[in-house]
Design a protein around this motif. Structure first.
Motif, PDB file in Angstrom:
ATOM      1  N   TYR A  40       0.828  -1.204   0.000  1.00  0.00           N
ATOM      2  CA  TYR A  40       0.000   0.000   0.000  1.00  0.00           C
ATOM      3  C   TYR A  40       0.872   1.266   0.000  1.00  0.00           C
ATOM      4  CZ  TYR A  40      -3.749   3.122   1.676  1.00  0.00           C
ATOM      5  OH  TYR A  40      -4.670   4.118   1.802  1.00  0.00           O
ATOM      6  N   ALA A  41       0.390   2.318  -0.624  1.00  0.00           N
ATOM      7  CA  ALA A  41       1.160   3.561  -0.752  1.00  0.00           C
ATOM      8  C   ALA A  41       1.125   4.355   0.553  1.00  0.00           C
ATOM      9  CB  ALA A  41       0.621   4.408  -1.902  1.00  0.00           C
ATOM     10  N   THR A  70       0.065  -8.544  -9.332  1.00  0.00           N
ATOM     11  CA  THR A  70       0.369  -7.614  -8.247  1.00  0.00           C
ATOM     12  C   THR A  70      -0.760  -7.615  -7.219  1.00  0.00           C
ATOM     13  OG1 THR A  70      -0.664  -5.651  -9.224  1.00  0.00           O
ATOM     14  CG2 THR A  70       1.607  -6.160  -9.887  1.00  0.00           C
ATOM     15  N   GLN A  71      -0.405  -7.224  -5.999  1.00  0.00           N
ATOM     16  CA  GLN A  71      -1.384  -7.058  -4.937  1.00  0.00           C
ATOM     17  C   GLN A  71      -1.127  -5.727  -4.228  1.00  0.00           C
ATOM     18  OE1 GLN A  71       0.799 -10.002  -4.544  1.00  0.00           O
ATOM     19  NE2 GLN A  71      -0.436 -10.884  -6.197  1.00  0.00           N
ATOM     20  N   GLU A  72      -2.184  -5.173  -3.675  1.00  0.00           N
ATOM     21  CA  GLU A  72      -2.172  -3.967  -2.837  1.00  0.00           C
ATOM     22  C   GLU A  72      -1.965  -2.662  -3.589  1.00  0.00           C
ATOM     23  OE1 GLU A  72      -0.311  -3.729   0.947  1.00  0.00           O
ATOM     24  OE2 GLU A  72      -0.719  -5.823   1.461  1.00  0.00           O
ATOM     25  N   LEU A  93      -9.000  -3.749 -11.536  1.00  0.00           N
ATOM     26  CA  LEU A  93     -10.151  -3.016 -11.025  1.00  0.00           C
ATOM     27  C   LEU A  93      -9.973  -2.888  -9.522  1.00  0.00           C
ATOM     28  CD1 LEU A  93     -13.045  -1.925 -11.891  1.00  0.00           C
ATOM     29  CD2 LEU A  93     -13.914  -4.097 -11.014  1.00  0.00           C
ATOM     30  N   GLY A  94     -10.321  -1.741  -8.962  1.00  0.00           N
ATOM     31  CA  GLY A  94     -10.208  -1.557  -7.531  1.00  0.00           C
ATOM     32  C   GLY A  94     -11.177  -2.464  -6.776  1.00  0.00           C
ATOM     33  N   ARG A  95     -10.750  -2.945  -5.628  1.00  0.00           N
ATOM     34  CA  ARG A  95     -11.600  -3.883  -4.899  1.00  0.00           C
ATOM     35  C   ARG A  95     -12.869  -3.234  -4.353  1.00  0.00           C
ATOM     36  NH1 ARG A  95      -7.737  -5.081   0.386  1.00  0.00           N
ATOM     37  NH2 ARG A  95      -8.118  -3.131   1.510  1.00  0.00           N
ATOM     38  N   ARG A 100     -11.294   2.631  -7.136  1.00  0.00           N
ATOM     39  CA  ARG A 100     -11.221   2.793  -5.680  1.00  0.00           C
ATOM     40  C   ARG A 100     -10.685   1.535  -5.007  1.00  0.00           C
ATOM     41  NH1 ARG A 100     -16.142   4.313  -7.287  1.00  0.00           N
ATOM     42  NH2 ARG A 100     -17.147   2.512  -6.317  1.00  0.00           N
ATOM     43  N   GLY A 101      -9.798   1.740  -4.044  1.00  0.00           N
ATOM     44  CA  GLY A 101      -9.271   0.634  -3.263  1.00  0.00           C
ATOM     45  C   GLY A 101      -8.105  -0.060  -3.950  1.00  0.00           C
TER      46      GLY A 101
END
Length: 239
Positions: A40-41, A70-72, A93-95, A100-101
């Motif tokens: 995560y950033a 990739t993940q996160e 696609l964002g979760r 988003r996400g």
């Protein structure tokens, strides 16, 4: 049995087909696959994304994988990678829906592979509902899959990328069962590679047993003769 890549953590960049070091050229027709938790950033040192981005790009450039699960990654992180790695396309696609996400984005080498179709589903009792979570996990978990064709040979494969919950074992077990259920109708002649961050210890968890049991996947790490070094978690310390 299908090819199962149990790869999980930042900088644990291991080809799913060959265990060769990046400087050792794999066979010309080998397919190199990487699972990469981008993390995560974070907005506070020492985990700032601008500081980590060059390291991520360096790892990918040195290994030059054909496919990366990739993940996160957040949308802006993935766009940064898109700009830094022009030889790769990506799908995701964002979760939480849309951009988003966190994403389970799939990167692929444009010169070697072309996507034929793709989709997403959520690891819940309502897999078609974006952002859904019904198994006790605090955050939505999902799958992104892409059917790819090798340009030179016309051969096809299905690449499935996911990230299981980090807290709830029940959620992870249901996620493993759902993935196998969703893949049950896949053409048996179509190779399937499953990659992701599974948040369990390889070889000693019911999730691993489910995914590698009858009707499941072959663990490519074991198949490569690395059973004595199962596991990739290093607490983001690079060792």
């Amino acid at each position: 049995m299908r090819s199962f890549a149990f790869l999980a953590i930042l900088l644990a960049a291991v080809p799913a087909v060959s265990a060769a070091a990046p400087q050792d050229a794999p066979p010309r027709d080998a397919l190199s696959v990487m699972a990469f938790n981008l993390r995560y950033a974070h907005t506070r040192p020492p985990d700032l994304w601008p500081d980590r981005l060059p390291v991520v790009v360096d790892v990918i450039t040195r290994w030059r994988p054909d496919i990366i699960g990739t993940q996160e990654g957040l949308y802006h992180q993935l766009r940064d990678l898109e700009r830094a790695l022009p030889g790769y396309g990506w799908i995701g696609l964002g979760r939480d829906g849309g951009s988003r996400g966190e994403f389970m984005a799939v990167f692929y080498r444009r010169d070697r592979l072309e996507p034929l179709e793709y989709d997403h589903f959520w690891l819940s009792d309502t897999p078609a509902l974006p952002g859904s979570r019904t198994w006790g996990n605090s955050y939505p978990r999902m799958v992104t899959w892409v059917r790819l064709r090798e340009r030179a040979s016309g051969r096809e494969l299905l690449f499935v990328n996911t990230h299981f919950d980090h807290e709830v074992q029940y959620s992870r077990e249901r996620a493993a069962a759902l993935i196998l259920e969703r893949l049950a109708g896949t053409d048996p002649g179509l190779p399937v590679i499953l990659a992701g961050d599974f948040n369990v210890a390889a070889g000693s968890n019911p999730v691993y047993s489910t995914l590698t049991g009858p009707g499941g996947f072959a663990d490519s790490w074991r198949a490569a003769g690395r059973a004595d070094t199962l596991g990739t978690f290093h607490g983001f310390r690079g060792v």
